[in-house]
Design a protein around this motif. Structure first.
Motif, mmCIF file in Angstrom:
data_model
loop_
_atom_site.group_PDB
_atom_site.id
_atom_site.type_symbol
_atom_site.label_atom_id
_atom_site.label_comp_id
_atom_site.label_asym_id
_atom_site.label_seq_id
_atom_site.Cartn_x
_atom_site.Cartn_y
_atom_site.Cartn_z
ATOM 1 N N PHE A 1 12.166 3.206 4.864
ATOM 2 C CA PHE A 1 13.084 2.858 5.579
ATOM 3 C C PHE A 1 13.119 1.470 5.460
ATOM 4 O O PHE A 1 13.012 0.519 5.917
ATOM 5 C CB PHE A 1 12.563 3.521 6.839
ATOM 6 N N ILE A 2 13.430 0.641 4.035
ATOM 7 C CA ILE A 2 13.386 -0.568 4.451
ATOM 8 C C ILE A 2 14.534 -0.830 3.421
ATOM 9 O O ILE A 2 14.534 -0.483 2.797
ATOM 10 C CB ILE A 2 12.133 -1.366 3.661
ATOM 11 N N ASP A 3 15.148 -2.320 3.727
ATOM 12 C CA ASP A 3 16.220 -2.279 2.637
ATOM 13 C C ASP A 3 16.000 -2.870 1.214
ATOM 14 O O ASP A 3 15.015 -3.441 0.682
ATOM 15 C CB ASP A 3 17.247 -3.505 3.187
ATOM 16 N N SER A 4 16.702 -2.702 0.514
ATOM 17 C CA SER A 4 16.987 -2.683 -0.933
ATOM 18 C C SER A 4 15.929 -4.282 -1.443
ATOM 19 O O SER A 4 15.542 -4.482 -2.488
ATOM 20 C CB SER A 4 18.046 -2.306 -1.748
ATOM 21 N N ALA A 5 16.393 -5.703 -0.998
ATOM 22 C CA ALA A 5 15.556 -7.072 -1.170
ATOM 23 C C ALA A 5 14.366 -6.806 -0.474
ATOM 24 O O ALA A 5 13.625 -7.397 -0.962
ATOM 25 C CB ALA A 5 16.728 -7.657 -0.147
ATOM 26 N N ALA A 6 14.199 -6.222 0.551
ATOM 27 C CA ALA A 6 12.806 -6.471 0.900
ATOM 28 C C ALA A 6 12.479 -5.406 -0.281
ATOM 29 O O ALA A 6 10.750 -5.723 -0.318
ATOM 30 C CB ALA A 6 12.282 -6.340 2.372
ATOM 31 N N MET A 7 12.481 -4.249 -0.860
ATOM 32 C CA MET A 7 11.570 -3.637 -1.368
ATOM 33 C C MET A 7 11.586 -4.362 -3.158
ATOM 34 O O MET A 7 10.712 -4.170 -3.841
ATOM 35 C CB MET A 7 12.666 -2.408 -2.105
ATOM 36 N N GLY B 1 0.542 -1.310 -0.079
ATOM 37 C CA GLY B 1 -0.235 0.051 0.137
ATOM 38 C C GLY B 1 0.631 1.321 -0.249
ATOM 39 O O GLY B 1 0.563 2.275 -1.234
ATOM 40 N N GLY B 2 2.468 1.437 0.810
ATOM 41 C CA GLY B 2 3.393 2.732 0.910
ATOM 42 C C GLY B 2 3.813 2.525 -0.002
ATOM 43 O O GLY B 2 3.872 4.054 -1.091
ATOM 44 N N VAL B 3 3.643 1.697 -1.249
ATOM 45 C CA VAL B 3 3.503 1.694 -2.853
ATOM 46 C C VAL B 3 3.329 2.352 -3.761
ATOM 47 O O VAL B 3 3.751 3.157 -4.200
ATOM 48 C CB VAL B 3 5.233 0.511 -3.038
ATOM 49 N N PHE B 4 2.117 1.700 -2.693
ATOM 50 C CA PHE B 4 1.141 2.244 -4.540
ATOM 51 C C PHE B 4 1.087 3.891 -4.350
ATOM 52 O O PHE B 4 1.158 4.326 -4.953
ATOM 53 C CB PHE B 4 -0.065 1.486 -4.002
ATOM 54 N N CYS C 1 8.153 8.944 -5.657
ATOM 55 C CA CYS C 1 9.279 8.506 -5.917
ATOM 56 C C CYS C 1 9.020 8.062 -7.486
ATOM 57 O O CYS C 1 7.911 7.753 -8.049
ATOM 58 C CB CYS C 1 9.182 6.830 -4.758
ATOM 59 N N ASN C 2 10.476 7.561 -8.091
ATOM 60 C CA ASN C 2 9.940 6.793 -8.883
ATOM 61 C C ASN C 2 10.655 4.800 -9.628
ATOM 62 O O ASN C 2 11.402 4.933 -10.854
ATOM 63 C CB ASN C 2 10.005 7.378 -10.771
ATOM 64 N N THR C 3 11.860 4.845 -8.618
ATOM 65 C CA THR C 3 13.151 3.840 -8.338
ATOM 66 C C THR C 3 12.778 3.602 -7.004
ATOM 67 O O THR C 3 12.468 3.741 -6.391
ATOM 68 C CB THR C 3 14.305 4.511 -8.531
ATOM 69 N N ALA C 4 13.313 1.811 -7.113
ATOM 70 C CA ALA C 4 13.313 0.818 -6.273
ATOM 71 C C ALA C 4 14.022 1.533 -5.106
ATOM 72 O O ALA C 4 13.235 1.801 -3.977
ATOM 73 C CB ALA C 4 13.804 -0.473 -6.700
ATOM 74 N N ALA C 5 14.524 2.491 -5.327
ATOM 75 C CA ALA C 5 15.817 3.391 -4.569
ATOM 76 C C ALA C 5 15.179 3.762 -4.035
ATOM 77 O O ALA C 5 15.182 4.053 -2.681
ATOM 78 C CB ALA C 5 17.333 3.854 -4.768
ATOM 79 N N TYR D 1 16.482 1.600 -13.617
ATOM 80 C CA TYR D 1 15.339 1.627 -13.856
ATOM 81 C C TYR D 1 13.839 2.358 -12.967
ATOM 82 O O TYR D 1 14.498 2.324 -11.920
ATOM 83 C CB TYR D 1 14.463 0.025 -13.564
ATOM 84 N N LYS D 2 13.285 2.727 -13.844
ATOM 85 C CA LYS D 2 12.235 3.335 -13.031
ATOM 86 C C LYS D 2 10.743 3.038 -13.070
ATOM 87 O O LYS D 2 10.001 1.452 -13.540
ATOM 88 C CB LYS D 2 12.012 4.642 -14.205
ATOM 89 N N LEU D 3 10.083 3.534 -12.666
ATOM 90 C CA LEU D 3 8.313 2.582 -11.889
ATOM 91 C C LEU D 3 7.708 3.505 -12.314
ATOM 92 O O LEU D 3 7.235 4.574 -12.344
ATOM 93 C CB LEU D 3 8.428 1.944 -10.353
ATOM 94 N N GLU D 4 6.200 2.883 -12.293
ATOM 95 C CA GLU D 4 4.834 3.596 -13.266
ATOM 96 C C GLU D 4 3.942 2.328 -11.866
ATOM 97 O O GLU D 4 4.192 1.311 -12.848
ATOM 98 C CB GLU D 4 5.037 4.113 -13.649
ATOM 99 N N LEU D 5 2.993 3.050 -11.948
ATOM 100 C CA LEU D 5 1.711 2.394 -11.907
ATOM 101 C C LEU D 5 0.886 2.305 -13.368
ATOM 102 O O LEU D 5 0.861 3.200 -14.293
ATOM 103 C CB LEU D 5 0.764 3.245 -11.114
ATOM 104 N N THR D 6 0.978 0.814 -13.211
ATOM 105 C CA THR D 6 -0.182 0.151 -14.509
ATOM 106 C C THR D 6 -1.765 1.044 -14.182
ATOM 107 O O THR D 6 -1.491 1.661 -13.198
ATOM 108 C CB THR D 6 -0.156 -0.780 -14.523
ATOM 109 N N GLU D 7 -2.711 1.237 -15.512
ATOM 110 C CA GLU D 7 -3.713 1.590 -15.379
ATOM 111 C C GLU D 7 -4.122 0.666 -14.052
ATOM 112 O O GLU D 7 -4.981 1.073 -13.225
ATOM 113 C CB GLU D 7 -4.908 1.237 -16.535
#
Length: 163
Positions: A70-76, A48-51, A59-63, A101-107
């Motif tokens: 406040f979580i590690d990159s493996a969990a993300m 939900g936080g990511v959404f 935000c637009n990247t995993a990092a 790599y960038k991130l975006e929500l799909t429809e």
């Protein structure tokens, strides 16, 4: 006289009155309630936080997400893999840096993100029952003031690690 069974005095009341303890307990209480409320949507609190962060454009990247949450990159990575498998997010190479790599929500992801704020609002409404609006505003003021100290804590953390 044996010292193996001796312990320094421990005062539970000192811990229970600690600001850190109280913040942690309140966060856990609200997090569990949100986790339960989101379960009907087959979404975890972390997801939900990511959404929300992607939908707000914070935000637009995993990092970026890992740092903000406040979580590690493996969990993300695991969280993003699950969201991608459900067609909620899309990863794509940055035009300027193909390694990134960038991130975006799909429809589908945008639709889900729009469903989340009312769920969070309902949980918080119950959690803050009995609070006056002024008390909530003051609490938000104090929490923002605490969050403003993030650079100080990160500098301390880096110093302690020897960086």
């Amino acid at each position: 006289m044996s010292t193996e069974n001796q312990h320094p005095e421990f005062y539970a009341s000192q811990v229970e009155e600690s600001v850190g303890y109280l913040i942690a307990r309140a966060r856990t209480m609200l997090s569990r309630a949100i986790e339960e409320a989101l379960s009907d949507l087959d979404v975890t609190h972390a997801q939900g936080g990511v959404f929300l962060l992607l939908a707000m454009g914070r935000c637009n990247t995993a990092a970026d997400l890992a740092r903000e949450m406040f979580i590690d990159s493996a969990a993300m990575k695991r969280t993003l893999d699950k969201l991608e498998a459900k067609d909620y997010i899309r990863r794509f190479a940055d035009e300027n840096d193909k390694r990134l790599y960038k991130l975006e929500l799909t429809e589908t992801g945008k639709t889900m993100a729009a469903r989340l704020p009312p769920v969070y609002a309902e949980v918080l409404e119950h959690g803050f029952s009995g609070f006056a609006p002024e008390e909530i505003q003051f609490l938000k003021y104090l929490l923002r003031k605490l969050l403003a100290n993030r650079p100080l804590l990160e500098a301390r953390e880096n110093h302690c690690k020897g960086n």
